[in-house]
Design a protein around this motif. Sequence first.
Motif, PDB file in Angstrom:
ATOM      1  N   ARG A 134       0.833  -1.200   0.000  1.00  0.00           N
ATOM      2  CA  ARG A 134       0.000   0.000   0.000  1.00  0.00           C
ATOM      3  C   ARG A 134       0.872   1.257   0.000  1.00  0.00           C
ATOM      4  N   GLY A 135       1.992   1.177   0.722  1.00  0.00           N
ATOM      5  CA  GLY A 135       2.922   2.303   0.723  1.00  0.00           C
ATOM      6  C   GLY A 135       3.533   2.539  -0.647  1.00  0.00           C
ATOM      7  N   TRP A 136       3.852   1.469  -1.366  1.00  0.00           N
ATOM      8  CA  TRP A 136       4.421   1.621  -2.709  1.00  0.00           C
ATOM      9  C   TRP A 136       3.408   2.248  -3.667  1.00  0.00           C
ATOM     10  N   LEU A 137       2.151   1.864  -3.544  1.00  0.00           N
ATOM     11  CA  LEU A 137       1.126   2.462  -4.399  1.00  0.00           C
ATOM     12  C   LEU A 137       0.965   3.951  -4.099  1.00  0.00           C
ATOM     13  N   LYS A 138       1.019   4.310  -2.833  1.00  0.00           N
ATOM     14  CA  LYS A 138       0.949   5.727  -2.476  1.00  0.00           C
ATOM     15  C   LYS A 138       2.157   6.475  -3.009  1.00  0.00           C
ATOM     16  N   GLU A 139       3.328   5.846  -2.914  1.00  0.00           N
ATOM     17  CA  GLU A 139       4.551   6.463  -3.428  1.00  0.00           C
ATOM     18  C   GLU A 139       4.435   6.734  -4.924  1.00  0.00           C
ATOM     19  N   LEU A 140       3.948   5.748  -5.669  1.00  0.00           N
ATOM     20  CA  LEU A 140       3.790   5.917  -7.111  1.00  0.00           C
ATOM     21  C   LEU A 140       2.820   7.041  -7.439  1.00  0.00           C
ATOM     22  N   SER A 141       1.784   7.171  -6.637  1.00  0.00           N
ATOM     23  CA  SER A 141       0.773   8.198  -6.902  1.00  0.00           C
ATOM     24  C   SER A 141       1.350   9.607  -6.803  1.00  0.00           C
ATOM     25  N   GLY A 142       2.489   9.771  -6.124  1.00  0.00           N
ATOM     26  CA  GLY A 142       3.100  11.086  -5.984  1.00  0.00           C
ATOM     27  C   GLY A 142       4.209  11.354  -6.989  1.00  0.00           C
ATOM     28  N   LYS A 143       4.437  10.430  -7.914  1.00  0.00           N
ATOM     29  CA  LYS A 143       5.516  10.581  -8.890  1.00  0.00           C
ATOM     30  C   LYS A 143       4.987  11.014 -10.253  1.00  0.00           C
ATOM     31  N   VAL A 144       5.859  11.660 -11.034  1.00  0.00           N
ATOM     32  CA  VAL A 144       5.508  12.044 -12.399  1.00  0.00           C
ATOM     33  C   VAL A 144       6.727  11.858 -13.300  1.00  0.00           C
ATOM     34  N   GLY A 145       6.473  11.769 -14.598  1.00  0.00           N
ATOM     35  CA  GLY A 145       7.542  11.750 -15.587  1.00  0.00           C
ATOM     36  C   GLY A 145       8.531  10.616 -15.422  1.00  0.00           C
ATOM     37  N   ASP A 146       9.814  10.943 -15.652  1.00  0.00           N
ATOM     38  CA  ASP A 146      10.859   9.927 -15.595  1.00  0.00           C
ATOM     39  C   ASP A 146      10.985   9.350 -14.193  1.00  0.00           C
ATOM     40  N   ASP A 147      10.736  10.156 -13.169  1.00  0.00           N
ATOM     41  CA  ASP A 147      10.788   9.670 -11.791  1.00  0.00           C
ATOM     42  C   ASP A 147       9.730   8.595 -11.572  1.00  0.00           C
ATOM     43  N   TYR A 148       8.554   8.791 -12.162  1.00  0.00           N
ATOM     44  CA  TYR A 148       7.504   7.776 -12.054  1.00  0.00           C
ATOM     45  C   TYR A 148       7.957   6.481 -12.722  1.00  0.00           C
ATOM     46  N   ASP A 149       8.488   6.582 -13.941  1.00  0.00           N
ATOM     47  CA  ASP A 149       8.907   5.395 -14.682  1.00  0.00           C
ATOM     48  C   ASP A 149       9.914   4.573 -13.883  1.00  0.00           C
ATOM     49  N   ARG A 150      10.935   5.249 -13.358  1.00  0.00           N
ATOM     50  CA  ARG A 150      11.986   4.545 -12.630  1.00  0.00           C
ATOM     51  C   ARG A 150      11.446   3.908 -11.341  1.00  0.00           C
ATOM     52  N   THR A 151      10.620   4.647 -10.634  1.00  0.00           N
ATOM     53  CA  THR A 151      10.069   4.111  -9.393  1.00  0.00           C
ATOM     54  C   THR A 151       9.190   2.902  -9.669  1.00  0.00           C
ATOM     55  N   PHE A 152       8.344   2.980 -10.682  1.00  0.00           N
ATOM     56  CA  PHE A 152       7.467   1.863 -11.041  1.00  0.00           C
ATOM     57  C   PHE A 152       8.292   0.623 -11.380  1.00  0.00           C
ATOM     58  N   VAL A 153       9.268   0.780 -12.261  1.00  0.00           N
ATOM     59  CA  VAL A 153      10.058  -0.364 -12.720  1.00  0.00           C
ATOM     60  C   VAL A 153      10.870  -0.967 -11.580  1.00  0.00           C
ATOM     61  N   LEU A 154      11.538  -0.124 -10.801  1.00  0.00           N
ATOM     62  CA  LEU A 154      12.415  -0.657  -9.752  1.00  0.00           C
ATOM     63  C   LEU A 154      11.642  -1.249  -8.588  1.00  0.00           C
ATOM     64  N   ARG A 155      10.502  -0.655  -8.235  1.00  0.00           N
ATOM     65  CA  ARG A 155       9.684  -1.239  -7.166  1.00  0.00           C
ATOM     66  C   ARG A 155       9.175  -2.616  -7.575  1.00  0.00           C
ATOM     67  N   LEU A 156       8.659  -2.721  -8.791  1.00  0.00           N
ATOM     68  CA  LEU A 156       8.141  -4.011  -9.237  1.00  0.00           C
ATOM     69  C   LEU A 156       9.256  -5.028  -9.411  1.00  0.00           C
ATOM     70  N   ARG A 157      10.414  -4.578  -9.916  1.00  0.00           N
ATOM     71  CA  ARG A 157      11.530  -5.513 -10.104  1.00  0.00           C
ATOM     72  C   ARG A 157      11.999  -6.074  -8.756  1.00  0.00           C
ATOM     73  N   ALA A 158      12.110  -5.211  -7.740  1.00  0.00           N
ATOM     74  CA  ALA A 158      12.534  -5.668  -6.415  1.00  0.00           C
ATOM     75  C   ALA A 158      11.502  -6.618  -5.811  1.00  0.00           C
ATOM     76  N   ALA A 159      10.227  -6.289  -5.962  1.00  0.00           N
ATOM     77  CA  ALA A 159       9.170  -7.140  -5.415  1.00  0.00           C
ATOM     78  C   ALA A 159       9.161  -8.506  -6.090  1.00  0.00           C
ATOM     79  N   HIS A 160       9.359  -8.532  -7.397  1.00  0.00           N
ATOM     80  CA  HIS A 160       9.388  -9.806  -8.106  1.00  0.00           C
ATOM     81  C   HIS A 160      10.587 -10.652  -7.679  1.00  0.00           C
ATOM     82  N   GLY A 161      11.730  -9.996  -7.420  1.00  0.00           N
ATOM     83  CA  GLY A 161      12.898 -10.739  -6.973  1.00  0.00           C
ATOM     84  C   GLY A 161      12.645 -11.442  -5.652  1.00  0.00           C
ATOM     85  N   LYS A 162      11.928 -10.782  -4.742  1.00  0.00           N
ATOM     86  CA  LYS A 162      11.631 -11.382  -3.443  1.00  0.00           C
ATOM     87  C   LYS A 162      10.666 -12.555  -3.562  1.00  0.00           C
ATOM     88  N   VAL A 163       9.582 -12.367  -4.320  1.00  0.00           N
ATOM     89  CA  VAL A 163       8.601 -13.452  -4.423  1.00  0.00           C
ATOM     90  C   VAL A 163       9.163 -14.619  -5.227  1.00  0.00           C
TER      91      VAL A 163
END
Length: 209
Positions: A134-163
């Motif tokens: 839920r915190g990651w979704l809130k974090e994404l909601s506050g991002k725009v542009g290239d910062d949004y892209d990087r945050t989205f990709v890296l958050r999902l990549r890290a989460a996938h590595g753990k699962v």
Amino acid sequence: MRKSYGVAVPRLPFRVGLGRLLLAVTAAAAVAAALVAVLGQTGVPADGETRSGSTRTRWGPLDPADRTLLTKVRQAGLWEMPAGQQAQQRASRPRVREVADMIMEQHMRLDEDVRATAQRLGVILPTEPNADQRGWLKELSGKVGDDYDRTFVLRLRAAHGKVFGVIAQVRASTRNTEIRAFSERAMRFVNTHMTLLESTGLVTRSALS
């Protein structure tokens, strides 16, 4: 197998017509539930299975790690589906939007699979993302542009590595044939998602360190 940018996308048996419509409705409900949780409008905990110890099933013993696997895969979809939906609208890079669409669509199928598997095994699944998600979704909601892209990709990549690590461990140790088969299917999806995220060019060596 369908290929996109050299990435093999796994396909599960998928009903057409009414089955596709029902799947879409179910996935939309999961996305809505996750968004409600992010906005803090749900007051009832929904963490899923709470039993400890092993239980007997027709497919073999069901251990706590097996139930944890189902819970984590379910929760991964509960935040990655709304994240993917959001990224299709907000990501600035076309490749990030394309990857977000593919990951969301595949999580819709994986979510159907994990719910069906859990029902056969009598496991209660969570109905909302966990606190970190839920915190990651809130974090994404506050991002725009290239910062949004990087945050989205890296958050999902890290989460996938753990699962992915959880799935691999359960696949190696489970005594339940139903869980073993599910873990193999889930692992193919997660591995594909990591490859898709890496294809954006945003998962650099420095980003992973």
